[in-house]
Design a protein around this motif. Structure first.
Motif, PDB file in Angstrom:
ATOM      1  N   THR A  69     -44.865 -43.569-107.696  1.00  0.00           N
ATOM      2  CA  THR A  69     -44.898 -42.141-108.000  1.00  0.00           C
ATOM      3  C   THR A  69     -45.025 -41.289-106.743  1.00  0.00           C
ATOM      4  O   THR A  69     -44.778 -40.085-106.779  1.00  0.00           O
ATOM      5  CB  THR A  69     -46.053 -41.799-108.951  1.00  0.00           C
ATOM      6  N   GLY A  86     -43.056 -41.801-104.320  1.00  0.00           N
ATOM      7  CA  GLY A  86     -41.742 -41.934-103.717  1.00  0.00           C
ATOM      8  C   GLY A  86     -41.668 -43.045-102.684  1.00  0.00           C
ATOM      9  O   GLY A  86     -40.833 -43.009-101.785  1.00  0.00           O
ATOM     10  N   ILE A 128     -35.445 -40.430-108.989  1.00  0.00           N
ATOM     11  CA  ILE A 128     -36.201 -39.202-108.727  1.00  0.00           C
ATOM     12  C   ILE A 128     -37.433 -39.204-109.631  1.00  0.00           C
ATOM     13  O   ILE A 128     -37.307 -39.340-110.850  1.00  0.00           O
ATOM     14  CB  ILE A 128     -35.355 -37.944-109.010  1.00  0.00           C
ATOM     15  N   GLY A 173     -42.342 -35.956-111.226  1.00  0.00           N
ATOM     16  CA  GLY A 173     -43.037 -34.848-110.576  1.00  0.00           C
ATOM     17  C   GLY A 173     -42.110 -33.870-109.890  1.00  0.00           C
ATOM     18  O   GLY A 173     -42.488 -32.711-109.638  1.00  0.00           O
ATOM     19  N   ALA A 174     -40.890 -34.287-109.601  1.00  0.00           N
ATOM     20  CA  ALA A 174     -39.929 -33.387-108.975  1.00  0.00           C
ATOM     21  C   ALA A 174     -39.435 -32.313-109.930  1.00  0.00           C
ATOM     22  O   ALA A 174     -38.861 -31.308-109.501  1.00  0.00           O
ATOM     23  CB  ALA A 174     -38.732 -34.181-108.442  1.00  0.00           C
ATOM     24  N   SER A 175     -39.665 -32.515-111.237  1.00  0.00           N
ATOM     25  CA  SER A 175     -39.120 -31.582-112.222  1.00  0.00           C
ATOM     26  C   SER A 175     -39.624 -30.156-112.029  1.00  0.00           C
ATOM     27  O   SER A 175     -38.913 -29.200-112.331  1.00  0.00           O
ATOM     28  CB  SER A 175     -39.464 -32.058-113.635  1.00  0.00           C
ATOM     29  N   ARG A 210     -40.455 -28.906-109.095  1.00  0.00           N
ATOM     30  CA  ARG A 210     -40.277 -28.490-107.713  1.00  0.00           C
ATOM     31  C   ARG A 210     -38.821 -28.236-107.334  1.00  0.00           C
ATOM     32  O   ARG A 210     -38.552 -27.485-106.402  1.00  0.00           O
ATOM     33  CB  ARG A 210     -40.859 -29.554-106.767  1.00  0.00           C
ATOM     34  N   ASP A 231     -45.587 -29.989-101.547  1.00  0.00           N
ATOM     35  CA  ASP A 231     -44.529 -30.931-101.199  1.00  0.00           C
ATOM     36  C   ASP A 231     -44.753 -31.693 -99.900  1.00  0.00           C
ATOM     37  O   ASP A 231     -43.957 -32.559 -99.544  1.00  0.00           O
ATOM     38  CB  ASP A 231     -43.190 -30.185-101.108  1.00  0.00           C
ATOM     39  N   LEU A 282     -34.996 -32.811-100.914  1.00  0.00           N
ATOM     40  CA  LEU A 282     -36.240 -33.278-101.515  1.00  0.00           C
ATOM     41  C   LEU A 282     -36.916 -34.259-100.568  1.00  0.00           C
ATOM     42  O   LEU A 282     -36.279 -35.211-100.106  1.00  0.00           O
ATOM     43  CB  LEU A 282     -35.968 -33.983-102.847  1.00  0.00           C
ATOM     44  N   ARG A 286     -41.553 -38.061-100.942  1.00  0.00           N
ATOM     45  CA  ARG A 286     -42.514 -38.269-102.030  1.00  0.00           C
ATOM     46  C   ARG A 286     -41.908 -38.097-103.416  1.00  0.00           C
ATOM     47  O   ARG A 286     -42.533 -38.446-104.418  1.00  0.00           O
ATOM     48  CB  ARG A 286     -43.704 -37.330-101.881  1.00  0.00           C
ATOM     49  N   TYR A 287     -40.698 -37.553-103.503  1.00  0.00           N
ATOM     50  CA  TYR A 287     -40.057 -37.352-104.799  1.00  0.00           C
ATOM     51  C   TYR A 287     -38.916 -38.331-105.068  1.00  0.00           C
ATOM     52  O   TYR A 287     -38.317 -38.268-106.146  1.00  0.00           O
ATOM     53  CB  TYR A 287     -39.509 -35.926-104.901  1.00  0.00           C
TER      54      TYR A 287
END
Length: 508
Positions: free
Chosen positions: A206, A208, A357, A360-362, A364, A374, A392, A395-396
């Motif tokens: 999670t 990334g 992906i 959590g990227a949703s 950002r 970020d 990105l 981490r994503y």
């Protein structure tokens, strides 16, 4: 410029599936009419060790209703029919979920579905420092890794802020120096369940695949911890059940956000497409400069039809920052702009189908990158939309090499779990195979209900894409019962998963 990506329409969700369409039907009701029996097992004092799954974590939080339906609680209810004794759970204070530390919120409320997953209203009331007295059969600790169950002081409230202790265990640990294992053994259990190791891979995934945020547990460390745990748990001839681990990247959390999440609607403003402008001002110059450096495939022009891939950072790529700056200056850009472009896009590329992906990227994608959210900030206001004009960060994104690394580690963990279970005569749940079946087109059918690994609609997982739904936990309990019956000659019936909700409502 870019519309809100926080949550996506269900019709646009993408999921990973295997090729087989086999339908797996699992009977859980005994048909021989014989009286229930424990077989060779003694369930009079049952303890459950594990992580958030054992605790009943669901919808991104721990709360009373979720805890009541945790798989160890369901098992304890079934064990009670054949001589099982009292089984206590360190319940949260409310059904809002979340945690307070010194009155400050450190984990927020649970999610519910309102056209999209959103937090329930209210403020958590469960305070870490409000210690619970007594002993507890459910020793599931959200966030715990394998070696944490052996760590003295893991339940010390003073260590929570420093990160050396766990806030959930701090609420009910018998002392500030005890271990999870010690609190289990102090109860002289006759039967145990152990499902641990998910967080040894989950935190890394999670994050990334960023080891500075949450490292992947080395297989040797896992093996040492797991052997130590089971050696002490089986002392005196205790019986128990363990479970192996699915590859964490097969969970729906990693298959909601598509690599090509940029739709034509997203790449527009006021009904006017911005694809041409982006190509002329950013994607075109970058592609041409990278092509000059022999790396033109990293970034191509956006298409005016269909979806387009996200911009991401790939730390495995050679850093072309200086080279890119030089080429862009040669093409007429001023030194300041060329320097910024080189810094931002030196290891950037467009995402591929093999990239994962994280969910959590949703919230950002399309937003301005910040250090707080970020881990990075853009040096240019004109290049400040994550995934679109600014890649990105690591981490994503899970790169194929990181996915392979997680799979290799998980396979090693599972070899240890099987070897230890076999050596000690324990029942073992093959959670990895179960997860593989959940990812098949037809999923798994139990009690005439079909469960799949798809996000929101599959029935198996809650709204965080990692932890099971109420029905999912009932399904897991039945899977534990199947192997317990097979190993120890018991004939526990299990539960009808149709009696358990798929999603919790806003109010409980």
């Amino acid at each position: 410029m870019i519309k809100n990506f926080k949550w996506l329409l269900l019709v646009s969700l993408t999921f990973m599936a295997c090729n087989s369409d086999d339908d797996v039907t699992v009977p859980v009701e005994s048909s021989d009419g014989k009286p229930l029996t424990a077989g060779s097992a003694d369930f009079s004092k049952y303890v459950a060790l594990g992580d958030s799954f054992a605790a009943g974590f669901s919808d991104n939080a721990l709360f009373i209703k979720g805890q009541e339906g945790a798989y160890p609680n369901i098992l304890a209810q079934q064990f009670a029919l054949v001589g099982g004794g009292e089984f206590k759970t360190p319940f949260s204070n409310d059904n809002i979920g979340g945690l307070l530390l010194g009155g400050n919120v450190i984990f927020g409320p649970r999610l519910y579905f309102k056209s999209a997953p959103v937090p329930v209203e209210g403020t958590p009331t469960t305070e870490v420092t409000a210690h619970l007295s007594g002993t507890f059969g459910n020793l599931g600790v959200p966030g715990a890794k394998s070696f944490h169950l052996l760590a003295p002081g893991y339940g010390n409230p003073a260590g929570v802020v420093a990160g050396t202790a766990n806030p959930y265990f701090a609420r009910f640990a018998s002392s500030t120096t005890t271990t999870v294992l010690a609190d289990a053994l102090s109860q002289n259990p006759t039967f145990f369940s152990l499902w641990i190791g998910g967080n040894d891979e989950l935190g890394y995934a999670t994050a990334g695949g960023d080891p500075t945020v949450n490292p992947l547990t080395p297989p040797a460390t896992f093996a040492a911890a797991y052997n130590a745990l089971v050696t002490q748990l089986v002392s005196g001839g205790r019986k128990g059940v363990v479970a192996n681990l699915p590859v964490i990247t097969t969970l729906p959390h990693f298959h909601v956000i598509a690599y090509n999440q940029l739709t034509q609607a997203n790449l527009s403003a006021g009904g006017v497409s911005l694809v041409g402008t982006l190509n002329a001002q950013l994607y075109g110059p970058l592609h041409n400069a990278l092509a000059f450096l022999g790396q033109g495939s990293r970034i191509n022009l956006l298409s005016a039809t269909g979806n387009n891939p996200l911009l991401i950072v790939d730390e495995t790529l050679p850093d072309l920052s200086a080279n890119l700056k030089a080429v862009l200056m040669g093409g007429g850009l001023d030194a300041t702009t060329a320097t910024v472009m080189g810094q931002i896009f030196g290891r950037a590329r467009q995402a591929l189908p093999t990239d994962l992906i994280v969910l959590g990227a949703s919230s950002r994608i399309g937003k301005v990158p910040t250090v707080a959210a970020d881990g990075i900030a853009s040096p240019s206001p004109s290049l400040s939309q994550l995934g679109v004009t600014f890649p990105l960060p690591d981490r994503y994104v899970l790169l194929p090499s990181e996915v392979a690394e997680i799979e290799t580690a998980t396979n090693a963990y599972n070899l240890t779990i099987k070897a230890v279970a076999d050596a000690n005569g324990l029942a073992i749940v093959d959670a990895k195979s179960i997860m593989d079946d959940l990812n098949k087109p037809n999923g798994i059918t139990m009690n005439n209900f079909t469960l799949k690994a798809t996000f929101v609609t599959g029935g198996m997982f809650s709204l965080d894409g990692v932890h099971p739904s109420p029905r999912g936990y009932a399904f897991i309990a039945n899977k534990f019962i199947e192997v317990i019956n097979a190993k120890y000659g018991s004939n526990l019936k299990g539960v009808d998963i149709g009696n358990y909700q798929v999603l919790f409502p806003a109010t409980l």
